[in-house]
Design a protein around this motif. Structure first.
Motif, PDB file in Angstrom:
ATOM      1  N   SER A  21       0.837  -1.189   0.000  1.00 52.77           N
ATOM      2  CA  SER A  21       0.000   0.000   0.000  1.00 52.77           C
ATOM      3  C   SER A  21       0.872   1.238   0.000  1.00 52.77           C
ATOM      4  O   SER A  21       2.069   1.168   0.295  1.00 52.77           O
ATOM      5  CB  SER A  21      -0.921   0.000   1.227  1.00 52.77           C
ATOM      6  OG  SER A  21      -0.153  -0.032   2.422  1.00 52.77           O
ATOM      7  N   TRP A  22       0.298   2.359  -0.338  1.00 53.23           N
ATOM      8  CA  TRP A  22       1.048   3.606  -0.367  1.00 53.23           C
ATOM      9  C   TRP A  22       0.159   4.753   0.088  1.00 53.23           C
ATOM     10  O   TRP A  22      -1.068   4.690   0.009  1.00 53.23           O
ATOM     11  CB  TRP A  22       1.592   3.877  -1.770  1.00 53.23           C
ATOM     12  CG  TRP A  22       0.530   4.181  -2.794  1.00 53.23           C
ATOM     13  CD1 TRP A  22       0.032   5.405  -3.133  1.00 53.23           C
ATOM     14  CD2 TRP A  22      -0.177   3.231  -3.596  1.00 53.23           C
ATOM     15  NE1 TRP A  22      -0.932   5.282  -4.101  1.00 53.23           N
ATOM     16  CE2 TRP A  22      -1.081   3.957  -4.407  1.00 53.23           C
ATOM     17  CE3 TRP A  22      -0.127   1.838  -3.717  1.00 53.23           C
ATOM     18  CZ2 TRP A  22      -1.929   3.342  -5.321  1.00 53.23           C
ATOM     19  CZ3 TRP A  22      -0.983   1.220  -4.618  1.00 53.23           C
ATOM     20  CH2 TRP A  22      -1.857   1.971  -5.409  1.00 53.23           C
ATOM     21  N   SER A  23       0.809   5.802   0.578  1.00 51.20           N
ATOM     22  CA  SER A  23       0.082   6.996   0.988  1.00 51.20           C
ATOM     23  C   SER A  23       0.968   8.207   0.722  1.00 51.20           C
ATOM     24  O   SER A  23       2.182   8.144   0.805  1.00 51.20           O
ATOM     25  CB  SER A  23      -0.283   6.924   2.478  1.00 51.20           C
ATOM     26  OG  SER A  23       0.891   6.821   3.272  1.00 51.20           O
ATOM     27  N   ILE A  36      -6.364  -3.324  -7.823  1.00 48.40           N
ATOM     28  CA  ILE A  36      -5.850  -2.067  -7.305  1.00 48.40           C
ATOM     29  C   ILE A  36      -6.991  -1.213  -6.778  1.00 48.40           C
ATOM     30  O   ILE A  36      -8.094  -1.203  -7.337  1.00 48.40           O
ATOM     31  CB  ILE A  36      -5.052  -1.301  -8.387  1.00 48.40           C
ATOM     32  CG1 ILE A  36      -4.268  -0.151  -7.771  1.00 48.40           C
ATOM     33  CG2 ILE A  36      -5.954  -0.810  -9.517  1.00 48.40           C
ATOM     34  CD1 ILE A  36      -3.224   0.439  -8.704  1.00 48.40           C
ATOM     35  N   ASP A  37      -6.742  -0.540  -5.672  1.00 50.08           N
ATOM     36  CA  ASP A  37      -7.731   0.327  -5.026  1.00 50.08           C
ATOM     37  C   ASP A  37      -7.090   1.693  -4.816  1.00 50.08           C
ATOM     38  O   ASP A  37      -6.113   1.825  -4.087  1.00 50.08           O
ATOM     39  CB  ASP A  37      -8.152  -0.291  -3.687  1.00 50.08           C
ATOM     40  CG  ASP A  37      -9.248   0.509  -2.999  1.00 50.08           C
ATOM     41  OD1 ASP A  37      -9.551   1.633  -3.444  1.00 50.08           O
ATOM     42  OD2 ASP A  37      -9.792   0.002  -1.997  1.00 50.08           O
ATOM     43  N   PHE A  38      -7.631   2.704  -5.498  1.00 53.94           N
ATOM     44  CA  PHE A  38      -7.103   4.060  -5.378  1.00 53.94           C
ATOM     45  C   PHE A  38      -7.804   4.856  -4.284  1.00 53.94           C
ATOM     46  O   PHE A  38      -7.654   6.076  -4.196  1.00 53.94           O
ATOM     47  CB  PHE A  38      -7.249   4.809  -6.714  1.00 53.94           C
ATOM     48  CG  PHE A  38      -6.349   4.289  -7.791  1.00 53.94           C
ATOM     49  CD1 PHE A  38      -4.980   4.556  -7.774  1.00 53.94           C
ATOM     50  CD2 PHE A  38      -6.849   3.530  -8.835  1.00 53.94           C
ATOM     51  CE1 PHE A  38      -4.144   4.076  -8.763  1.00 53.94           C
ATOM     52  CE2 PHE A  38      -6.022   3.051  -9.843  1.00 53.94           C
ATOM     53  CZ  PHE A  38      -4.663   3.326  -9.802  1.00 53.94           C
ATOM     54  N   GLY A  39      -8.600   4.168  -3.451  1.00 55.97           N
ATOM     55  CA  GLY A  39      -9.290   4.845  -2.367  1.00 55.97           C
ATOM     56  C   GLY A  39     -10.498   5.637  -2.807  1.00 55.97           C
ATOM     57  O   GLY A  39     -10.939   6.554  -2.105  1.00 55.97           O
ATOM     58  N   THR A  40     -11.057   5.280  -3.969  1.00 54.66           N
ATOM     59  CA  THR A  40     -12.207   6.017  -4.501  1.00 54.66           C
ATOM     60  C   THR A  40     -13.519   5.276  -4.286  1.00 54.66           C
ATOM     61  O   THR A  40     -14.573   5.750  -4.712  1.00 54.66           O
ATOM     62  CB  THR A  40     -12.026   6.260  -6.007  1.00 54.66           C
ATOM     63  OG1 THR A  40     -11.907   5.005  -6.683  1.00 54.66           O
ATOM     64  CG2 THR A  40     -10.775   7.088  -6.271  1.00 54.66           C
ATOM     65  N   GLY A  41     -13.451   4.109  -3.700  1.00 55.14           N
ATOM     66  CA  GLY A  41     -14.664   3.347  -3.474  1.00 55.14           C
ATOM     67  C   GLY A  41     -14.881   2.239  -4.471  1.00 55.14           C
ATOM     68  O   GLY A  41     -15.809   1.438  -4.324  1.00 55.14           O
ATOM     69  N   SER A  42     -14.085   2.185  -5.505  1.00 58.43           N
ATOM     70  CA  SER A  42     -14.186   1.094  -6.472  1.00 58.43           C
ATOM     71  C   SER A  42     -12.786   0.568  -6.778  1.00 58.43           C
ATOM     72  O   SER A  42     -11.790   1.260  -6.551  1.00 58.43           O
ATOM     73  CB  SER A  42     -14.859   1.567  -7.765  1.00 58.43           C
ATOM     74  OG  SER A  42     -14.075   2.559  -8.407  1.00 58.43           O
ATOM     75  N   ASN A  54      -3.422   7.871  -2.316  1.00 59.55           N
ATOM     76  CA  ASN A  54      -3.184   6.703  -1.463  1.00 59.55           C
ATOM     77  C   ASN A  54      -3.942   5.531  -2.055  1.00 59.55           C
ATOM     78  O   ASN A  54      -4.902   5.704  -2.807  1.00 59.55           O
ATOM     79  CB  ASN A  54      -3.629   6.973  -0.023  1.00 59.55           C
ATOM     80  CG  ASN A  54      -5.121   7.236   0.068  1.00 59.55           C
ATOM     81  OD1 ASN A  54      -5.921   6.320   0.096  1.00 59.55           O
ATOM     82  ND2 ASN A  54      -5.495   8.512   0.115  1.00 59.55           N
ATOM     83  N   GLY A  55      -3.505   4.333  -1.729  1.00 57.08           N
ATOM     84  CA  GLY A  55      -4.161   3.165  -2.283  1.00 57.08           C
ATOM     85  C   GLY A  55      -3.439   1.896  -1.926  1.00 57.08           C
ATOM     86  O   GLY A  55      -2.493   1.887  -1.125  1.00 57.08           O
ATOM     87  N   SER A  56      -3.868   0.811  -2.531  1.00 54.07           N
ATOM     88  CA  SER A  56      -3.257  -0.489  -2.281  1.00 54.07           C
ATOM     89  C   SER A  56      -3.465  -1.376  -3.499  1.00 54.07           C
ATOM     90  O   SER A  56      -4.330  -1.124  -4.340  1.00 54.07           O
ATOM     91  CB  SER A  56      -3.875  -1.150  -1.044  1.00 54.07           C
ATOM     92  OG  SER A  56      -5.259  -1.390  -1.247  1.00 54.07           O
ATOM     93  N   ILE A  57      -2.659  -2.420  -3.586  1.00 53.18           N
ATOM     94  CA  ILE A  57      -2.746  -3.360  -4.694  1.00 53.18           C
ATOM     95  C   ILE A  57      -2.359  -4.750  -4.193  1.00 53.18           C
ATOM     96  O   ILE A  57      -1.513  -4.870  -3.291  1.00 53.18           O
ATOM     97  CB  ILE A  57      -1.836  -2.927  -5.865  1.00 53.18           C
ATOM     98  CG1 ILE A  57      -2.048  -3.818  -7.086  1.00 53.18           C
ATOM     99  CG2 ILE A  57      -0.371  -2.886  -5.451  1.00 53.18           C
ATOM    100  CD1 ILE A  57      -1.362  -3.301  -8.340  1.00 53.18           C
ATOM    101  N   LYS A  58      -2.997  -5.762  -4.727  1.00 54.98           N
ATOM    102  CA  LYS A  58      -2.661  -7.133  -4.342  1.00 54.98           C
ATOM    103  C   LYS A  58      -2.735  -8.044  -5.561  1.00 54.98           C
ATOM    104  O   LYS A  58      -3.468  -7.770  -6.516  1.00 54.98           O
ATOM    105  CB  LYS A  58      -3.604  -7.641  -3.246  1.00 54.98           C
ATOM    106  CG  LYS A  58      -5.066  -7.698  -3.641  1.00 54.98           C
ATOM    107  CD  LYS A  58      -5.912  -8.201  -2.476  1.00 54.98           C
ATOM    108  CE  LYS A  58      -7.407  -8.219  -2.829  1.00 54.98           C
ATOM    109  NZ  LYS A  58      -8.238  -8.691  -1.703  1.00 54.98           N
ATOM    110  N   THR A  59      -1.967  -9.114  -5.522  1.00 53.94           N
ATOM    111  CA  THR A  59      -1.929 -10.074  -6.618  1.00 53.94           C
ATOM    112  C   THR A  59      -2.971 -11.152  -6.393  1.00 53.94           C
ATOM    113  O   THR A  59      -2.973 -11.819  -5.352  1.00 53.94           O
ATOM    114  CB  THR A  59      -0.527 -10.710  -6.732  1.00 53.94           C
ATOM    115  OG1 THR A  59       0.438  -9.689  -7.008  1.00 53.94           O
ATOM    116  CG2 THR A  59      -0.496 -11.737  -7.857  1.00 53.94           C
TER     117      THR A  59
END
Length: 336
Positions: free
Chosen positions: A83-85, A108-114, A90-95
């Motif tokens: 994850s990063w901020s 990937i999640d950019f923190g936008t709700g989707s 900010n957001g996170s990503i997983k395989t």
């Protein structure tokens, strides 16, 4: 007052109309870019598969210097994440899944709700590896509004993906160039029996000839149930810089003397006092390692044996690791 009421209704109608327009827009997207990287497919795959490497080439780290990455224990393979901020994002990503050296699917999640699906495709190319980096998904209402005001998601994301692939290419090529030369000094080499073939060639053809001979020896050993007792090596009989020619033997150590029936012979390397150097990295740096070896021999007051034949052992090579920066070559020069 009546005028203001009309303005209010007009704005309300406009907002409703724009909202309906945005809601009916197709929010689906599939952005992808490709690049050929002059590196083995396994190397490219392994770099992308390990999230810890992303901070060395991820475009967002270049765009926003305030970004800080956080890594869990697992950073590669299925289930890996990070994850990063930062001030700007900010957001996170997983395989989610992968096929070694072929495909990686991530979320990937950019923190936008989707969330979006990030995918990587790897294919062999004549010049190396063709890598495709893509992202697909469907924007929600607020995301569609945002991208509408910015000129569209593809217009904004395509340059980022192109830049990311360029940075990835530079990072991988730089990693492949890493090498180190370690002078070990005087060691006593135990020697022993070996199977070998000898040839003469141009110096530029040395590596090609050596690989061809090694393959033939290993096939002979496999067909005759002969086990190697160590790593392959080459013995240099002649090295003519002026005429750019060499004469050498490609060898595989064995436990005992074997009577052969083909053009593969059995030899014996006598135990001897040698000066040792270790090259960690691509074999193309071997000339640099040999120069360093002879320089160290002279500086430390040793003398090369007049009839001694230098040899090098391929402790780790392309058969063990496709990444040239991980190769290990041991150099031995017989000394008095």
């Amino acid at each position: 007052m009546r005028f203001l009421k009309y303005i209010f209704y007009l704005l309300l109608i406009l907002i409703i109309g724009v909202s309906i327009y945005i809601a009916t827009l197709d929010g689906s997207y599939n952005i992808k870019q490709s690049k050929v990287i002059k590196a083995p497919i396994e190397v490219v795959f392994n770099v992308v598969n390990d999230f810890r490497s992303w901070q060395n080439w991820g475009t967002w780290f270049e765009i926003d210097s305030t970004i800080v990455a956080s890594f869990p224990k697992v950073t590669s393979g299925v289930g890996a994440s990070y994850s990063w901020s930062g001030a700007g994002s900010n957001g996170s990503i997983k395989t989610l899944s992968l096929i070694p050296n072929k495909e990686i699917i991530q979320q990937i999640d950019f923190g936008t709700g989707s969330t979006s699906e990030v995918y990587w495709l790897f294919n062999n190319s004549n010049n190396g590896t063709k890598i495709t980096w893509g992202m697909k998904g469907k924007s929600n209402f607020m995301e569609k509004l945002h991208w509408l005001t910015q000129g569209g998601i593809e217009k904004n994301m395509t340059p980022i993906y192109n830049r990311g692939l360029a940075l990835l290419n530079n990072y991988i090529l730089k990693e492949l160039e890493k090498h180190a030369i370690e002078i070990k000094g005087v060691v006593y080499f135990g020697g022993g029996y070996y199977l070998y073939q000898t040839t003469s060639s141009k110096i530029n053809d040395f590596e090609f000839k050596m690989k061809k001979m090694l393959t033939k020896i290993l096939n002979y050993m496999k067909n005759n149930n002969i086990n190697a007792s160590g790593k392959p090596f080459t013995i240099t009989h002649k090295w003519d810089e002026e005429n750019q020619t060499t004469m050498f033997s490609t060898c595989v150590p064995i436990k005992e003397r074997i009577i052969t029936t083909e053009d593969i012979l059995t030899g014996f390397l006598k135990p001897q006092k040698t000066f040792k150097t270790i090259l960690k990295g691509d074999y193309k740096f071997s000339f640099e390692a040999w120069q360093a070896t002879f320089k160290a021999i002279n500086e430390q007051g040793f003398v090369k044996k007049q009839d001694g034949e230098p040899f090098e052992v391929y402790t780790v090579g392309p058969r063990e690791n496709v990444n040239p920066s991980k190769w290990i070559t041991e150099i031995y020069v017989p000394i008095k």
